[in-house]
Motif scaffolding. Structure first.
Motif, PDB file in Angstrom:
ATOM      1  N   PHE A  97      -0.741   9.140  -5.141  1.00 15.58           N
ATOM      2  CA  PHE A  97      -1.698   8.376  -5.929  1.00 15.58           C
ATOM      3  C   PHE A  97      -2.853   7.854  -5.087  1.00 15.58           C
ATOM      4  CE2 PHE A  97       1.598   8.814  -8.989  1.00 15.58           C
ATOM      5  CZ  PHE A  97       0.889   8.950 -10.169  1.00 15.58           C
ATOM      6  N   PHE A  98      -2.724   7.926  -3.773  1.00 18.77           N
ATOM      7  CA  PHE A  98      -3.886   7.682  -2.909  1.00 18.77           C
ATOM      8  C   PHE A  98      -4.954   8.711  -3.243  1.00 18.77           C
ATOM      9  CE2 PHE A  98      -6.121   8.978   0.998  1.00 18.77           C
ATOM     10  CZ  PHE A  98      -6.808   7.807   1.275  1.00 18.77           C
ATOM     11  N   ASP A  99      -4.546   9.972  -3.321  1.00 21.68           N
ATOM     12  CA  ASP A  99      -5.481  11.047  -3.670  1.00 21.68           C
ATOM     13  C   ASP A  99      -6.034  10.857  -5.080  1.00 21.68           C
ATOM     14  OD1 ASP A  99      -5.087  12.915  -1.319  1.00 21.68           O
ATOM     15  OD2 ASP A  99      -3.043  12.730  -2.035  1.00 21.68           O
ATOM     16  N   PHE A 100      -5.166  10.473  -5.983  1.00 16.21           N
ATOM     17  CA  PHE A 100      -5.527  10.350  -7.392  1.00 16.21           C
ATOM     18  C   PHE A 100      -6.560   9.250  -7.621  1.00 16.21           C
ATOM     19  CE2 PHE A 100      -4.608   9.116 -11.837  1.00 16.21           C
ATOM     20  CZ  PHE A 100      -4.723  10.354 -12.444  1.00 16.21           C
ATOM     21  N   PHE A 101      -6.359   8.085  -6.995  1.00 17.73           N
ATOM     22  CA  PHE A 101      -7.242   6.937  -7.212  1.00 17.73           C
ATOM     23  C   PHE A 101      -8.389   6.847  -6.212  1.00 17.73           C
ATOM     24  CE2 PHE A 101      -3.315   5.242  -9.249  1.00 17.73           C
ATOM     25  CZ  PHE A 101      -3.836   5.080 -10.523  1.00 17.73           C
ATOM     26  N   LEU A 102      -8.360   7.662  -5.197  1.00 15.88           N
ATOM     27  CA  LEU A 102      -9.334   7.587  -4.114  1.00 15.88           C
ATOM     28  C   LEU A 102     -10.781   7.559  -4.601  1.00 15.88           C
ATOM     29  CD1 LEU A 102      -9.801   7.693  -1.043  1.00 15.88           C
ATOM     30  CD2 LEU A 102      -9.732  10.182  -1.237  1.00 15.88           C
ATOM     31  N   MET A 103     -11.103   8.380  -5.560  1.00 15.74           N
ATOM     32  CA  MET A 103     -12.482   8.500  -5.998  1.00 15.74           C
ATOM     33  C   MET A 103     -13.002   7.211  -6.622  1.00 15.74           C
ATOM     34  SD  MET A 103     -15.056  10.332  -5.741  1.00 15.74           S
ATOM     35  CE  MET A 103     -14.102  11.558  -4.880  1.00 15.74           C
ATOM     36  N   GLY A 104     -12.128   6.414  -7.180  1.00 22.28           N
ATOM     37  CA  GLY A 104     -12.559   5.144  -7.743  1.00 22.28           C
ATOM     38  C   GLY A 104     -13.193   4.237  -6.697  1.00 22.28           C
ATOM     39  N   PHE A 105     -12.749   4.385  -5.455  1.00 24.82           N
ATOM     40  CA  PHE A 105     -13.274   3.564  -4.371  1.00 24.82           C
ATOM     41  C   PHE A 105     -14.445   4.247  -3.663  1.00 24.82           C
ATOM     42  CE2 PHE A 105      -8.755   2.690  -4.911  1.00 24.82           C
ATOM     43  CZ  PHE A 105      -8.872   1.398  -5.399  1.00 24.82           C
ATOM     44  N   VAL A 106     -14.419   5.543  -3.601  1.00 31.95           N
ATOM     45  CA  VAL A 106     -15.492   6.297  -2.948  1.00 31.95           C
ATOM     46  C   VAL A 106     -16.745   6.329  -3.824  1.00 31.95           C
ATOM     47  CG1 VAL A 106     -16.158   8.612  -2.189  1.00 31.95           C
ATOM     48  CG2 VAL A 106     -13.923   7.698  -1.560  1.00 31.95           C
ATOM     49  N   LEU A 107     -16.550   6.352  -5.132  1.00 34.70           N
ATOM     50  CA  LEU A 107     -17.671   6.470  -6.060  1.00 34.70           C
ATOM     51  C   LEU A 107     -18.714   5.371  -5.846  1.00 34.70           C
ATOM     52  CD1 LEU A 107     -18.572   8.327  -8.371  1.00 34.70           C
ATOM     53  CD2 LEU A 107     -17.541   6.703  -9.947  1.00 34.70           C
ATOM     54  N   ALA A 108     -18.262   4.183  -5.490  1.00 37.87           N
ATOM     55  CA  ALA A 108     -19.191   3.070  -5.272  1.00 37.87           C
ATOM     56  C   ALA A 108     -20.232   3.397  -4.204  1.00 37.87           C
ATOM     57  CB  ALA A 108     -18.411   1.822  -4.863  1.00 37.87           C
ATOM     58  N   PHE A 109     -19.885   4.263  -3.267  1.00 31.38           N
ATOM     59  CA  PHE A 109     -20.788   4.586  -2.164  1.00 31.38           C
ATOM     60  C   PHE A 109     -21.703   5.778  -2.443  1.00 31.38           C
ATOM     61  CE2 PHE A 109     -17.024   2.574  -0.367  1.00 31.38           C
ATOM     62  CZ  PHE A 109     -17.624   1.438   0.162  1.00 31.38           C
ATOM     63  N   ILE A 110     -21.418   6.537  -3.508  1.00 29.42           N
ATOM     64  CA  ILE A 110     -22.242   7.718  -3.782  1.00 29.42           C
ATOM     65  C   ILE A 110     -23.078   7.595  -5.049  1.00 29.42           C
ATOM     66  CG2 ILE A 110     -20.730   9.252  -2.482  1.00 29.42           C
ATOM     67  CD1 ILE A 110     -19.651  10.300  -5.180  1.00 29.42           C
ATOM     68  N   VAL A 111     -22.798   6.602  -5.889  1.00 27.55           N
ATOM     69  CA  VAL A 111     -23.533   6.450  -7.144  1.00 27.55           C
ATOM     70  C   VAL A 111     -25.041   6.355  -6.887  1.00 27.55           C
ATOM     71  CG1 VAL A 111     -23.984   4.865  -9.064  1.00 27.55           C
ATOM     72  CG2 VAL A 111     -21.656   5.466  -8.495  1.00 27.55           C
ATOM     73  N   PHE A 114     -12.984  19.645  -8.550  1.00 33.87           N
ATOM     74  CA  PHE A 114     -11.877  19.509  -7.601  1.00 33.87           C
ATOM     75  C   PHE A 114     -11.075  18.236  -7.852  1.00 33.87           C
ATOM     76  CE2 PHE A 114     -14.137  22.965  -5.621  1.00 33.87           C
ATOM     77  CZ  PHE A 114     -13.074  23.819  -5.359  1.00 33.87           C
ATOM     78  N   ARG A 115     -11.686  17.227  -8.456  1.00 34.85           N
ATOM     79  CA  ARG A 115     -10.923  16.055  -8.894  1.00 34.85           C
ATOM     80  C   ARG A 115      -9.958  16.469 -10.002  1.00 34.85           C
ATOM     81  NH1 ARG A 115      -9.420  11.982  -7.481  1.00 34.85           N
ATOM     82  NH2 ARG A 115      -9.879  10.783  -9.315  1.00 34.85           N
ATOM     83  N   PHE A 116     -10.384  17.360 -10.887  1.00 28.62           N
ATOM     84  CA  PHE A 116      -9.493  17.888 -11.919  1.00 28.62           C
ATOM     85  C   PHE A 116      -8.281  18.549 -11.268  1.00 28.62           C
ATOM     86  CE2 PHE A 116      -7.903  21.349 -14.525  1.00 28.62           C
ATOM     87  CZ  PHE A 116      -7.721  20.739 -15.769  1.00 28.62           C
ATOM     88  N   LEU A 117      -8.526  19.341 -10.218  1.00 27.75           N
ATOM     89  CA  LEU A 117      -7.421  20.014  -9.529  1.00 27.75           C
ATOM     90  C   LEU A 117      -6.509  19.027  -8.808  1.00 27.75           C
ATOM     91  CD1 LEU A 117      -9.141  23.233  -8.137  1.00 27.75           C
ATOM     92  CD2 LEU A 117      -7.752  22.962 -10.204  1.00 27.75           C
ATOM     93  N   VAL A 118      -7.078  17.963  -8.239  1.00 29.14           N
ATOM     94  CA  VAL A 118      -6.247  16.912  -7.636  1.00 29.14           C
ATOM     95  C   VAL A 118      -5.340  16.323  -8.706  1.00 29.14           C
ATOM     96  CG1 VAL A 118      -6.255  14.587  -6.636  1.00 29.14           C
ATOM     97  CG2 VAL A 118      -7.827  16.316  -5.754  1.00 29.14           C
ATOM     98  N   GLY A 119      -5.903  15.968  -9.835  1.00 30.46           N
ATOM     99  CA  GLY A 119      -5.113  15.419 -10.932  1.00 30.46           C
ATOM    100  C   GLY A 119      -4.061  16.388 -11.435  1.00 30.46           C
ATOM    101  N   PHE A 120      -4.421  17.662 -11.491  1.00 30.09           N
ATOM    102  CA  PHE A 120      -3.478  18.695 -11.928  1.00 30.09           C
ATOM    103  C   PHE A 120      -2.237  18.693 -11.028  1.00 30.09           C
ATOM    104  CE2 PHE A 120      -1.967  23.053 -12.576  1.00 30.09           C
ATOM    105  CZ  PHE A 120      -2.125  23.210 -13.949  1.00 30.09           C
ATOM    106  N   GLY A 150      -0.269   3.674  -2.654  1.00 31.56           N
ATOM    107  CA  GLY A 150      -1.397   4.605  -2.560  1.00 31.56           C
ATOM    108  C   GLY A 150      -2.685   3.977  -3.043  1.00 31.56           C
ATOM    109  N   LEU A 151      -2.594   3.200  -4.112  1.00 25.98           N
ATOM    110  CA  LEU A 151      -3.766   2.512  -4.642  1.00 25.98           C
ATOM    111  C   LEU A 151      -4.292   1.482  -3.641  1.00 25.98           C
ATOM    112  CD1 LEU A 151      -5.591   2.178  -7.101  1.00 25.98           C
ATOM    113  CD2 LEU A 151      -3.924   0.587  -8.029  1.00 25.98           C
ATOM    114  N   LEU A 152      -3.395   0.736  -3.020  1.00 21.50           N
ATOM    115  CA  LEU A 152      -3.799  -0.254  -2.017  1.00 21.50           C
ATOM    116  C   LEU A 152      -4.434   0.415  -0.801  1.00 21.50           C
ATOM    117  CD1 LEU A 152      -0.756  -2.691  -2.177  1.00 21.50           C
ATOM    118  CD2 LEU A 152      -3.117  -3.198  -2.841  1.00 21.50           C
ATOM    119  N   LEU A 153      -3.843   1.533  -0.351  1.00 22.32           N
ATOM    120  CA  LEU A 153      -4.405   2.241   0.795  1.00 22.32           C
ATOM    121  C   LEU A 153      -5.807   2.760   0.482  1.00 22.32           C
ATOM    122  CD1 LEU A 153      -4.032   3.284   3.670  1.00 22.32           C
ATOM    123  CD2 LEU A 153      -2.910   5.300   2.710  1.00 22.32           C
ATOM    124  N   GLY A 154      -5.983   3.319  -0.706  1.00 25.81           N
ATOM    125  CA  GLY A 154      -7.305   3.798  -1.103  1.00 25.81           C
ATOM    126  C   GLY A 154      -8.319   2.675  -1.165  1.00 25.81           C
TER     127      GLY A 154
END
Length: 175
Positions: free
Chosen positions: A4-18, A87-93, A129-133
């Protein structure tokens, strides 16, 4: 079991790329939703496959699925939000498939008297995983960037973080 680190990771990374990518709310939503949609399809696909060929093989396939997809995210060109969403879809898959296979697989090898405790430990990996992300995003996001954070999510070795030795034992059994 930090999938779930992989799964939720984008929620934290998105803030830096928006900002730099000029992402709209709709594009950001597609990037975030793509993993959840992938998880639905992955759970159904890998759940049926596990019934057909066995949970051990499918467990390893799901780990490879989300690890490779997460690694490819590190190669995302600037502004390529559709690449990122795909590729986020594939991570979720892969994560959706893993989660429907890992609990039954672990329980096959655990004595009945320990199944509740072990299931709790495996499930506890979700907030770990969520905390690590969130930690990596908060403290390293601006300094090291999205690619570095994502590359760390691609390494399947943290499977042992929450349950030392369990990942190696499950991998040996799946071998």
């Amino acid at each position: 079991m930090l999938e779930f680190f992989d799964f939720f990771l984008m929620g934290f990374v998105l803030a830096f790329i928006v900002g730099p990518w000029h992402l709209t709310f709709g594009k950001s939503a597609v990037i975030l939703l793509s993993a959840g949609i992938g998880a639905i399809f992955g759970a159904v696909f890998y759940g049926r496959l596990a019934d057909a060929i066995g949970r051990r093989k499918v467990f390893m396939a799901t780990v490879v699925n989300f690890s490779v997809a997460t690694g490819i995210l590190a190669l995302t060109p600037d502004g390529a939000w559709l690449f990122l969403a795909f590729f986020r879809f594939l991570v979720g898959f892969g994560v959706g498939g893993l989660y429907c296979v890992d609990l039954p697989l672990v329980q096959e090898f655990v004595p009945a008297s320990k199944r509740g405790s072990i299931s709790g430990l495996v499930t506890a990996a979700i907030p770990i995983g969520l905390l690590l992300g969130s930690f990596l995003g908060a403290f390293f996001g601006t300094g090291v960037g999205m690619a570095w954070i994502v590359r760390n999510g691609a390494d399947p070795r943290p499977v042992d973080f929450a349950h030392p030795g369990l990942g190696a034992r499950v991998a040996a059994l799946a071998g």
